[in-house]
Design a protein around this motif. Structure first.
Motif, PDB file in Angstrom:
ATOM      1  N   ALA A 106       5.218   3.969  -1.172  1.00 55.38           N
ATOM      2  CA  ALA A 106       4.750   2.792  -1.271  1.00 55.38           C
ATOM      3  C   ALA A 106       5.525   1.649  -0.143  1.00 55.38           C
ATOM      4  CB  ALA A 106       4.930   2.401  -2.669  1.00 55.38           C
ATOM      5  N   TYR A 107       4.771   0.659   0.098  1.00 54.71           N
ATOM      6  CA  TYR A 107       5.535  -0.219   1.068  1.00 54.71           C
ATOM      7  C   TYR A 107       4.915  -1.586   0.820  1.00 54.71           C
ATOM      8  CZ  TYR A 107       0.862  -0.465   3.598  1.00 54.71           C
ATOM      9  OH  TYR A 107      -0.271  -0.427   3.610  1.00 54.71           O
ATOM     10  N   ILE A 108       5.742  -2.496   0.951  1.00 60.27           N
ATOM     11  CA  ILE A 108       5.540  -4.037   1.109  1.00 60.27           C
ATOM     12  C   ILE A 108       6.134  -4.492   2.706  1.00 60.27           C
ATOM     13  CG2 ILE A 108       6.086  -6.197   0.086  1.00 60.27           C
ATOM     14  CD1 ILE A 108       7.037  -4.746  -2.376  1.00 60.27           C
ATOM     15  N   ARG A 109       5.056  -5.179   3.382  1.00 57.40           N
ATOM     16  CA  ARG A 109       5.323  -5.839   4.477  1.00 57.40           C
ATOM     17  C   ARG A 109       4.853  -7.169   4.668  1.00 57.40           C
ATOM     18  NH1 ARG A 109       2.047  -1.105   6.520  1.00 57.40           N
ATOM     19  NH2 ARG A 109       3.591   0.658   6.780  1.00 57.40           N
TER      20      ARG A 109
ATOM     21  N   GLY B   1       0.846  -1.141   0.114  1.00 53.99           N
ATOM     22  CA  GLY B   1       0.030   0.027  -0.121  1.00 53.99           C
ATOM     23  C   GLY B   1       0.749   1.145   0.000  1.00 53.99           C
ATOM     24  N   THR B   2       0.194   2.333   0.325  1.00 54.71           N
ATOM     25  CA  THR B   2       0.998   3.423   0.515  1.00 54.71           C
ATOM     26  C   THR B   2       0.627   4.221   1.751  1.00 54.71           C
ATOM     27  OG1 THR B   2      -0.975   4.746  -0.416  1.00 54.71           O
ATOM     28  CG2 THR B   2       0.765   4.099  -2.118  1.00 54.71           C
ATOM     29  N   GLN B   3       1.477   4.974   2.312  1.00 54.00           N
ATOM     30  CA  GLN B   3       1.339   5.878   3.534  1.00 54.00           C
ATOM     31  C   GLN B   3       2.263   7.107   3.577  1.00 54.00           C
ATOM     32  OE1 GLN B   3       3.434   2.929   5.982  1.00 54.00           O
ATOM     33  NE2 GLN B   3       5.548   4.140   5.711  1.00 54.00           N
ATOM     34  N   PRO B   4       1.794   7.850   4.412  1.00 55.60           N
ATOM     35  CA  PRO B   4       2.585   9.274   4.529  1.00 55.60           C
ATOM     36  C   PRO B   4       4.037   8.954   4.392  1.00 55.60           C
ATOM     37  CG  PRO B   4       0.657   9.566   6.099  1.00 55.60           C
ATOM     38  CD  PRO B   4       0.975   7.875   5.642  1.00 55.60           C
TER      39      PRO B   4
ATOM     40  N   LEU C 191      15.001   3.368  -1.272  1.00 54.01           N
ATOM     41  CA  LEU C 191      14.479   2.210  -0.317  1.00 54.01           C
ATOM     42  C   LEU C 191      15.055   2.463   1.114  1.00 54.01           C
ATOM     43  CD1 LEU C 191      15.190  -0.802  -2.636  1.00 54.01           C
ATOM     44  CD2 LEU C 191      13.075   0.358  -2.504  1.00 54.01           C
ATOM     45  N   LYS C 192      13.978   1.974   1.961  1.00 55.35           N
ATOM     46  CA  LYS C 192      14.190   1.989   3.286  1.00 55.35           C
ATOM     47  C   LYS C 192      13.895   0.517   3.776  1.00 55.35           C
ATOM     48  CE  LYS C 192      13.498   4.318   7.820  1.00 55.35           C
ATOM     49  NZ  LYS C 192      12.720   5.497   8.399  1.00 55.35           N
TER      50      LYS C 192
ATOM     51  N   GLU D  70      10.163  -5.263   6.156  1.00 52.71           N
ATOM     52  CA  GLU D  70       9.307  -4.467   5.365  1.00 52.71           C
ATOM     53  C   GLU D  70      10.252  -3.684   4.678  1.00 52.71           C
ATOM     54  OE1 GLU D  70       6.583  -0.999   7.126  1.00 52.71           O
ATOM     55  OE2 GLU D  70       8.467  -0.671   7.838  1.00 52.71           O
ATOM     56  N   VAL D  71       9.896  -3.041   3.434  1.00 55.39           N
ATOM     57  CA  VAL D  71      10.611  -2.109   2.527  1.00 55.39           C
ATOM     58  C   VAL D  71       9.704  -1.193   2.195  1.00 55.39           C
ATOM     59  CG1 VAL D  71      10.007  -3.448   0.433  1.00 55.39           C
ATOM     60  CG2 VAL D  71      12.134  -2.180   0.642  1.00 55.39           C
ATOM     61  N   LEU D  72      10.068   0.160   2.413  1.00 52.39           N
ATOM     62  CA  LEU D  72       9.470   1.277   1.918  1.00 52.39           C
ATOM     63  C   LEU D  72      10.186   1.781   0.613  1.00 52.39           C
ATOM     64  CD1 LEU D  72       9.205   3.316   5.404  1.00 52.39           C
ATOM     65  CD2 LEU D  72       7.584   1.969   4.174  1.00 52.39           C
TER      66      LEU D  72
END
Length: 188
Positions: A53-56, A40-43, A87-88, A152-154
Motif C-alpha cells: 500500500a502507498y501514500i504519496r 493505493g496499492t502496487q506490486p 515501512l519504506k 511517499e511511504v510504502l
C-alpha cells in the motif's frame, strides 16, 4: 436521467475519489488534508509477488494523509496489543504507523503516531511497532499508517496481535487532568 449524464453531486464524489486514489479493501482514507495525497496499492518490492500500500503527496502542504481502519475493541479489552508493519519512505517529511484506543465517551485511552521516531527522508524497508494497552471500557481501536507533509511511504506486512505485559508500551499515557480549576483570577 439522460444517457451519459452524471448528476453534479455524483460527479464531484467521483472526482474527489479520483483525487486520492483507491484505498485497499477494508481501509479508508482520512487525515487533515486527505485530498493532498494519493493512495493505493502496487506490486510489492519487499517480498516477491507481494502487494504494497502507498501514500504519496500530490501537492505542497503541511497536513497529513492516512490509510486506516477501525475495529471493535471487544476481542482486545484488558490486553496489551502490538501493531507491527514494514515501512519504506522516499523524500518523506515524516511517516509512521499510528494507533488510537477509544474508551467510554470517546475518551482517548491510548495513542501513538510515531511522530518522535518515525522514518524521515529516504529509508529502506524496516519493521516498526506500536504497543498500547486496551482498557476494559474500550470501544474501538483505530490504526493505520500516515504520511505527514511531502514524499511517499510504502507499507507492507501489517499485523495486530495481543502481547504480554513484558512488552514495553510505546504510546503516551492519557493526560492527567486536574480535578479543580486553577488561577481563575489570572494572578501572576
Amino acid at each position: 436521467m439522460k444517457k451519459g449524464f452524471m448528476p453534479l453531486a455524483l460527479l464531484s464524489l467521483w472526482i474527489a475519489g479520483c483525487a486520492h486514489g483507491t484505498p485497499p479493501r477494508g481501509w479508508s482514507v482520512t487525515g487533515s488534508t486527505p485530498d493532498h495525497y494519493e493512495v493505493g496499492t502496487q506490486p510489492g518490492n519487499l517480498h516477491s509477488g507481494d502487494v504494497n500500500a502507498y501514500i504519496r503527496s500530490t501537492r505542497p502542504g503541511k497536513g497529513f494523509g492516512t490509510l486506516m481502519q477501525t475495529i471493535n475493541a471487544d476481542g482486545y479489552r484488558n490486553q496489551r496489543i502490538r501493531l507491527t508493519g514494514h515501512l519504506k519512505t522516499e523524500n518523506a517529511d515524516w511517516a509512521g504507523l499510528w494507533m488510537r484506543i477509544d474508551g467510554a465517551n470517546r475518551r482517548i485511552a491510548g495513542f501513538d503516531n510515531m511522530e518522535d521516531r518515525g522514518p524521515r527522508g529516504n529509508t529502506d524497508w524496516r519493521s516498526y511497532s506500536i504497543v498500547l494497552d486496551v482498557p476494559s471500557d474500550s470501544l474501538d481501536i483505530a490504526f493505520g499508517f500516515l504520511l505527514h507533509g511531502q514524499g511517499e511511504v510504502l507499507a507492507d506486512d501489517f499485523k495486530l496481535e495481543a502481547v504480554g505485559k513484558d512488552v514495553p508500551l510505546t504510546g503516551s499515557a492519557p493526560p492527567s487532568l486536574p480535578t479543580q480549576p486553577a488561577n481563575m483570577s489570572f494572578s501572576p
